[in-house]
Enzyme design. Structure first.
Site, PDB file in Angstrom:
ATOM      1  N   LYS A  14       0.827  -1.213   0.000  1.00 45.89           N
ATOM      2  CA  LYS A  14       0.000   0.000   0.000  1.00 45.89           C
ATOM      3  C   LYS A  14       0.863   1.265   0.000  1.00 45.89           C
ATOM      4  O   LYS A  14       0.578   2.205  -0.726  1.00 45.89           O
ATOM      5  CB  LYS A  14      -0.926   0.029   1.238  1.00 45.89           C
ATOM      6  CG  LYS A  14      -1.921  -1.126   1.285  1.00 45.89           C
ATOM      7  CD  LYS A  14      -2.949  -0.929   2.399  1.00 45.89           C
ATOM      8  CE  LYS A  14      -2.368  -1.005   3.809  1.00 45.89           C
ATOM      9  NZ  LYS A  14      -1.899  -2.332   4.209  1.00 45.89           N
ATOM     10  N   ARG A  89      -9.944   0.671   8.791  1.00 47.04           N
ATOM     11  CA  ARG A  89      -9.550  -0.699   9.102  1.00 47.04           C
ATOM     12  C   ARG A  89     -10.646  -1.444   9.833  1.00 47.04           C
ATOM     13  O   ARG A  89     -10.460  -2.624  10.144  1.00 47.04           O
ATOM     14  CB  ARG A  89      -8.306  -0.683   9.978  1.00 47.04           C
ATOM     15  CG  ARG A  89      -6.990  -0.919   9.199  1.00 47.04           C
ATOM     16  CD  ARG A  89      -5.899  -0.832  10.216  1.00 47.04           C
ATOM     17  NE  ARG A  89      -4.682  -1.502   9.936  1.00 47.04           N
ATOM     18  CZ  ARG A  89      -3.569  -0.907   9.512  1.00 47.04           C
ATOM     19  NH1 ARG A  89      -3.565   0.365   9.205  1.00 47.04           N
ATOM     20  NH2 ARG A  89      -2.457  -1.601   9.408  1.00 47.04           N
ATOM     21  N   ARG A 128      11.259  -6.369   5.236  1.00 49.76           N
ATOM     22  CA  ARG A 128      11.127  -4.932   5.480  1.00 49.76           C
ATOM     23  C   ARG A 128      11.651  -4.578   6.866  1.00 49.76           C
ATOM     24  O   ARG A 128      12.263  -3.529   7.066  1.00 49.76           O
ATOM     25  CB  ARG A 128       9.648  -4.523   5.339  1.00 49.76           C
ATOM     26  CG  ARG A 128       9.417  -3.034   5.516  1.00 49.76           C
ATOM     27  CD  ARG A 128       8.017  -2.632   5.118  1.00 49.76           C
ATOM     28  NE  ARG A 128       7.061  -2.803   6.197  1.00 49.76           N
ATOM     29  CZ  ARG A 128       5.747  -2.586   6.084  1.00 49.76           C
ATOM     30  NH1 ARG A 128       5.234  -2.243   4.926  1.00 49.76           N
ATOM     31  NH2 ARG A 128       4.946  -2.742   7.109  1.00 49.76           N
ATOM     32  N   ARG A 134      11.297  -1.245  12.088  1.00 52.83           N
ATOM     33  CA  ARG A 134      10.001  -1.233  12.772  1.00 52.83           C
ATOM     34  C   ARG A 134       9.857  -2.472  13.641  1.00 52.83           C
ATOM     35  O   ARG A 134       9.993  -3.600  13.176  1.00 52.83           O
ATOM     36  CB  ARG A 134       8.857  -1.210  11.742  1.00 52.83           C
ATOM     37  CG  ARG A 134       8.508   0.168  11.284  1.00 52.83           C
ATOM     38  CD  ARG A 134       7.433   0.151  10.215  1.00 52.83           C
ATOM     39  NE  ARG A 134       6.169  -0.459  10.638  1.00 52.83           N
ATOM     40  CZ  ARG A 134       5.071  -0.426   9.921  1.00 52.83           C
ATOM     41  NH1 ARG A 134       5.050   0.189   8.760  1.00 52.83           N
ATOM     42  NH2 ARG A 134       3.973  -1.017  10.355  1.00 52.83           N
ATOM     43  N   ARG A 146      -0.856  -9.104  13.393  1.00 52.69           N
ATOM     44  CA  ARG A 146      -1.337  -8.052  12.494  1.00 52.69           C
ATOM     45  C   ARG A 146      -2.166  -8.654  11.366  1.00 52.69           C
ATOM     46  O   ARG A 146      -3.184  -8.088  10.971  1.00 52.69           O
ATOM     47  CB  ARG A 146      -0.146  -7.266  11.933  1.00 52.69           C
ATOM     48  CG  ARG A 146       0.534  -6.429  13.011  1.00 52.69           C
ATOM     49  CD  ARG A 146       1.881  -5.930  12.568  1.00 52.69           C
ATOM     50  NE  ARG A 146       1.807  -5.002  11.472  1.00 52.69           N
ATOM     51  CZ  ARG A 146       2.808  -4.746  10.641  1.00 52.69           C
ATOM     52  NH1 ARG A 146       3.963  -5.364  10.791  1.00 52.69           N
ATOM     53  NH2 ARG A 146       2.661  -3.880   9.683  1.00 52.69           N
TER      54      ARG A 146
HETATM   55  P1  AMP Z   1       0.453   0.386   9.206  1.00 48.72           P
HETATM   56  O1  AMP Z   1       1.635   1.252   9.038  1.00 48.72           O
HETATM   57  O2  AMP Z   1      -0.745   0.856   8.401  1.00 48.72           O
HETATM   58  O3  AMP Z   1       0.760  -1.072   8.971  1.00 48.72           O
HETATM   59  O4  AMP Z   1       0.009   0.508  10.738  1.00 48.72           O
HETATM   60  C1  AMP Z   1       0.845   0.114  11.796  1.00 48.72           C
HETATM   61  C2  AMP Z   1       0.032  -0.052  13.077  1.00 48.72           C
HETATM   62  O5  AMP Z   1      -0.608   1.185  13.405  1.00 48.72           O
HETATM   63  C3  AMP Z   1      -1.108  -1.060  12.994  1.00 48.72           C
HETATM   64  O6  AMP Z   1      -0.670  -2.374  13.263  1.00 48.72           O
HETATM   65  C4  AMP Z   1      -2.036  -0.541  14.077  1.00 48.72           C
HETATM   66  O7  AMP Z   1      -1.575  -0.878  15.385  1.00 48.72           O
HETATM   67  C5  AMP Z   1      -1.900   0.958  13.932  1.00 48.72           C
HETATM   68  N1  AMP Z   1      -2.901   1.507  12.953  1.00 48.72           N
HETATM   69  C6  AMP Z   1      -2.625   2.114  11.769  1.00 48.72           C
HETATM   70  N2  AMP Z   1      -3.759   2.492  11.145  1.00 48.72           N
HETATM   71  C7  AMP Z   1      -4.778   2.105  11.944  1.00 48.72           C
HETATM   72  C8  AMP Z   1      -6.202   2.187  11.842  1.00 48.72           C
HETATM   73  N3  AMP Z   1      -6.803   2.731  10.781  1.00 48.72           N
HETATM   74  N4  AMP Z   1      -6.934   1.676  12.868  1.00 48.72           N
HETATM   75  C9  AMP Z   1      -6.351   1.131  13.955  1.00 48.72           C
HETATM   76  N5  AMP Z   1      -5.022   0.996  14.109  1.00 48.72           N
HETATM   77  C10 AMP Z   1      -4.222   1.484  13.120  1.00 48.72           C
END
Ligand code: AMP
Length: 189
Positions: A14, A89, A128, A134, A146
């Protein structure tokens, strides 16, 4: 306005595709993951709370991310459109987004879903993790959490957007340019 929701499990690509889409269509990129990582970097109260959940690979509460997106929409009143990356989400987030956009006389045009199988995702995320540093990318059991959160809470959004006639799936395995071309051809249709 062109408002795109980019959908797909962690590691689907993404972020990579968002960068190319914002450049081509001049959209504002709203990634809740990036915004949260910014809060952590600045050591805000919100960031410190969110970090515990993010490090465990579970979602942060809906109100938190909905509030963040609401603020960003306000900050970007003259945008040509938005690309929502990693948001919504949950169904509650999708409903809140519809309301926020309706309040600005606009709506989600389409959801573009990058489809990648679990095995390939885990492989990509571990790789990654080596570069990004991370915490949530470097441990296989957190990655599994996740992916589980995605399957339980996020995957149902496919039905939400299908019911609105807005869901479009794209094969997320292949070259970055081929996947990008497939996305563009859907947007330009
Ligand atoms: P990402 O970078 O999109 O993979 O997000 C990393 C982490 O941030 C996720 O595993 C969640 O803990 C949190 N997170 C990001 N976006 C959301 C969302 N829309 N709703 C809830 N948690 C989020």
């Amino acid at each position: 306005m062109l408002n795109l929701v980019l959908f797909g499990p962690p590691g689907a690509g993404k972020g990579t595709q968002s960068e190319k889409l914002i450049a081509k269509y001049q959209l504002v990129h709203l990634s809740t993951g990036d915004i949260l990582r910014g809060e952590i970097k600045n050591q805000t109260t919100l960031g410190l709370e969110a970090k515990k959940l993010m490090d465990a690979g579970v979602l942060v509460p809906d109100e938190v991310v909905i509030g963040m997106i609401g603020n960003k929409l306000e900050e970007n009143k003259n945008a040509k459109g938005f690309i929502f990356d990693g948001f919504p989400r949950t169904t509650a987030q999708a409903e809140a987004l519809d309301k926020l956009l309706a309040g600005k006389n606009t709506s989600v045009n389409m959801m573009l879903a990058l489809e990648v199988d679990n095995e390939e995702l885990t492989k990509r995320l571990l790789l990654r993790g080596k570069d990004s540093g991370r915490a949530d990318d470097s441990n296989e059991s957190i990655i599994r959490n996740r992916i589980n959160e995605y399957n339980n809470k996020t995957a149902p959004l496919k039905n939400y957007y299908t019911a609105q006639g807005k869901f479009h799936g794209v094969n997320g395995i292949g070259s970055i340019d081929d996947i990008f071309a497939a996305l563009c051809s859907l947007i330009d249709k």
